[in-house]
Design an enzyme around this catalytic site. Structure first.
Site, short mmCIF file in Angstrom:
data_model
loop_
_atom_site.label_atom_id
_atom_site.label_comp_id
_atom_site.label_asym_id
_atom_site.label_seq_id
_atom_site.Cartn_x
_atom_site.Cartn_y
_atom_site.Cartn_z
N SER A 44 0.81 -1.22 0.00
CA SER A 44 0.00 0.00 0.00
C SER A 44 0.84 1.28 0.00
CB SER A 44 -0.92 0.02 1.22
OG SER A 44 -1.57 1.28 1.29
N GLY A 58 -4.25 6.35 -12.86
CA GLY A 58 -4.90 6.25 -11.55
C GLY A 58 -4.19 6.92 -10.39
N SER A 65 -0.51 4.17 0.67
CA SER A 65 -1.21 5.17 1.49
C SER A 65 -0.33 5.85 2.53
CB SER A 65 -2.44 4.53 2.15
OG SER A 65 -3.39 4.21 1.16
N THR A 105 -9.07 -1.30 2.54
CA THR A 105 -8.95 -1.66 1.12
C THR A 105 -9.27 -3.14 0.97
OG1 THR A 105 -7.54 -1.49 -0.81
CG2 THR A 105 -6.42 -1.98 1.25
N ASP A 119 -13.71 6.82 -2.94
CA ASP A 119 -13.24 6.34 -4.25
C ASP A 119 -13.96 7.04 -5.40
OD1 ASP A 119 -11.34 4.53 -3.28
OD2 ASP A 119 -12.83 2.92 -3.07
N LYS A 168 -13.79 -3.86 2.19
CA LYS A 168 -14.67 -2.70 2.04
C LYS A 168 -16.12 -2.99 2.42
CE LYS A 168 -11.70 -0.27 -1.19
NZ LYS A 168 -11.58 0.53 -2.41
N GLY A 208 -17.50 -4.44 -13.84
CA GLY A 208 -17.99 -5.40 -12.84
C GLY A 208 -17.12 -5.51 -11.60
N GLY A 209 -15.89 -5.00 -11.64
CA GLY A 209 -14.99 -5.09 -10.48
C GLY A 209 -15.31 -4.01 -9.46
N ASN A 214 -14.47 2.88 2.30
CA ASN A 214 -12.99 2.87 2.23
C ASN A 214 -12.37 3.80 3.27
OD1 ASN A 214 -13.34 5.44 1.10
ND2 ASN A 214 -11.60 5.18 -0.27
N TYR A 260 -2.02 2.70 -12.15
CA TYR A 260 -0.96 3.72 -12.21
C TYR A 260 0.43 3.09 -12.24
CZ TYR A 260 -1.00 3.07 -7.12
OH TYR A 260 -0.97 2.53 -5.87
P1 ATR Z 1 -12.20 -6.61 -7.86
O1 ATR Z 1 -11.40 -7.31 -6.81
O2 ATR Z 1 -12.11 -5.13 -7.78
O3 ATR Z 1 -13.60 -7.08 -8.03
P2 ATR Z 1 -11.04 -8.09 -10.08
O4 ATR Z 1 -11.74 -9.34 -9.71
O5 ATR Z 1 -9.57 -8.09 -10.14
O6 ATR Z 1 -11.42 -6.85 -9.20
O7 ATR Z 1 -11.64 -7.64 -11.49
C1 ATR Z 1 -11.65 -6.32 -11.90
C2 ATR Z 1 -12.25 -6.24 -13.27
O8 ATR Z 1 -11.26 -6.68 -14.21
C3 ATR Z 1 -13.47 -7.11 -13.48
O9 ATR Z 1 -14.40 -6.33 -14.19
C4 ATR Z 1 -12.94 -8.25 -14.34
O10 ATR Z 1 -13.90 -8.83 -15.22
P3 ATR Z 1 -14.92 -10.00 -14.74
O11 ATR Z 1 -15.97 -9.30 -13.92
O12 ATR Z 1 -15.46 -10.56 -15.98
O13 ATR Z 1 -14.11 -10.96 -13.94
C5 ATR Z 1 -11.90 -7.54 -15.14
N1 ATR Z 1 -10.93 -8.44 -15.76
C6 ATR Z 1 -9.95 -9.13 -15.16
N2 ATR Z 1 -9.24 -9.82 -16.07
C7 ATR Z 1 -9.81 -9.58 -17.28
C8 ATR Z 1 -9.53 -10.00 -18.62
N3 ATR Z 1 -8.51 -10.80 -18.89
N4 ATR Z 1 -10.33 -9.52 -19.61
C9 ATR Z 1 -11.34 -8.67 -19.35
N5 ATR Z 1 -11.66 -8.25 -18.10
C10 ATR Z 1 -10.90 -8.68 -17.08
#
Ligand code: ATR
Length: 300
Positions: free
Chosen positions: A36, A269, A38, A83, A123, A87, A150-151, A108, A248
């Protein structure tokens, strides 16, 4: 002093502050947490404001947040950042959660007051401030496409966009189930003025949807690792667009390189990291201006 502390260190001031000049009164909690950045921005801001406090890294295992908060309160901590993966757990553990953090579904930043523990999320607002700073335009005026929506970061930024009422939001993700759930949640927020659409990366209409946007954001982890491709193809980019990568490190991801070559304005970022940190600091110390010190600390 340790680079990383654990729950076992939160037993007494003697143990926690052994070998340190200042008492630990702020922390970032995560699992893992050694990476981190931070403390590198918060400590200089504390020192610049002459606040007698140390900002530490605390590695807390999943499930350990209630115990950690109890111990931190007993030791007189002012607050903390949380983090990945804490969260949600932090949100559930707070006595009170700011409405915007509730809408985001994640906390956060936490403040420990005498009567209660309050949760915030900086965030989304940190992203909005970064966009205004880096591109000179208010986020609410922009049509926005988010790749990797979606993440965790993607959901925070998408929520912020809807809370601010951006005209159009294009959500792109590898797995569409996550996007459908997000779109339903977003539909219940804000004024309802944002038109939200969802796309898979192989959707034949994705390029046109992205070209219609003013700001493209990567919130996926694609671009972190050497050899990663650009999360979006060149066909999604056009001259004059703004492209923001929440990654970043590296500072120039394949997406940003492609975007710069296409004549887009780009940013990474680091500015979001600094702005969310400054907003957190202001929740603990209202009326302060930590941004310049934090920016200088991370630039150096
Ligand atoms: P978090 O922990 O924040 O949820 P993560 O699981 O690392 O993060 O995923 C962050 C984003 O990166 C997600 O939207 C993920 O897509 P999925 O929801 O389909 O898993 C996306 N991501 C990771 N690897 C990817 C790849 N190779 N191609 C496209 N998207 C990807």
């Amino acid at each position: 002093m340790k680079a990383v502390y654990t729950l076992e260190d939160l037993v007494s001031r003697e143990v926690l502050d052994a070998g340190a000049d200042q008492p630990a009164r702020l922390a970032v909690l995560g699992y893992p947490i050694a990476h981190s950045a931070s403390p590198r921005m918060h400590q200089p801001a504390l020192d610049a404001h002459r606040i007698d406090a140390r900002y530490i890294r605390l590695e807390i295992e999943p499930g350990g947040i209630p115990e950690a908060f109890d111990r931190m309160r007993a030791l007189g901590f002012i607050g903390c950042n949380v983090t990945v993966p804490h969260k949600l757990e932090a949100m559930a553990t707070c006595d009170e959660v700011h409405p915007d953090a509730l809408a985001l579904g994640a906390v956060n930043t936490v403040r420990f007051d005498a009567e209660r523990t309050t949760g915030f999320n900086t965030d989304g607002p940190g992203f909005a401030s970064a966009v205004r700073d880096d591109f000179g335009v208010p986020l609410e005026s922009l049509c926005v496409a988010i790749a990797g929506a979606g993440g965790g970061a993607g959901q925070a930024i998408a929520t912020q966009c809807v809370l601010l009422g951006v005209p159009r939001l294009v959500l792109v993700n590898r797995s569409l189930e996550k996007l459908d759930a997000l779109a339903i949640r977003l539909g219940g927020l804000g004024s309802g003025s944002t038109e939200v659409s969802t796309f898979a990366f192989d959707d034949p209409f994705l390029a046109a949807a992205c070209l219609g946007c003013d700001l493209i954001v990567n919130t996926s982890s694609v671009g972190l690792k050497a050899g990663d491709p650009s999360i979006l193809p060149e066909a999604c980019l056009r001259e004059g667009q703004r492209v923001y990568d929440t990654i970043y490190q590296p500072p120039v991801t394949p997406l940003l390189a492609l975007a710069a070559a296409a004549g887009c304005r780009t940013s990474n970022g680091l500015s979001m990291l600094i702005h969310q940190g400054a907003l957190a600091f202001q929740h603990w110390f209202p009326g302060t201006d930590p941004l310049p010190v934090m920016r200088a600390a991370l630039a150096g």
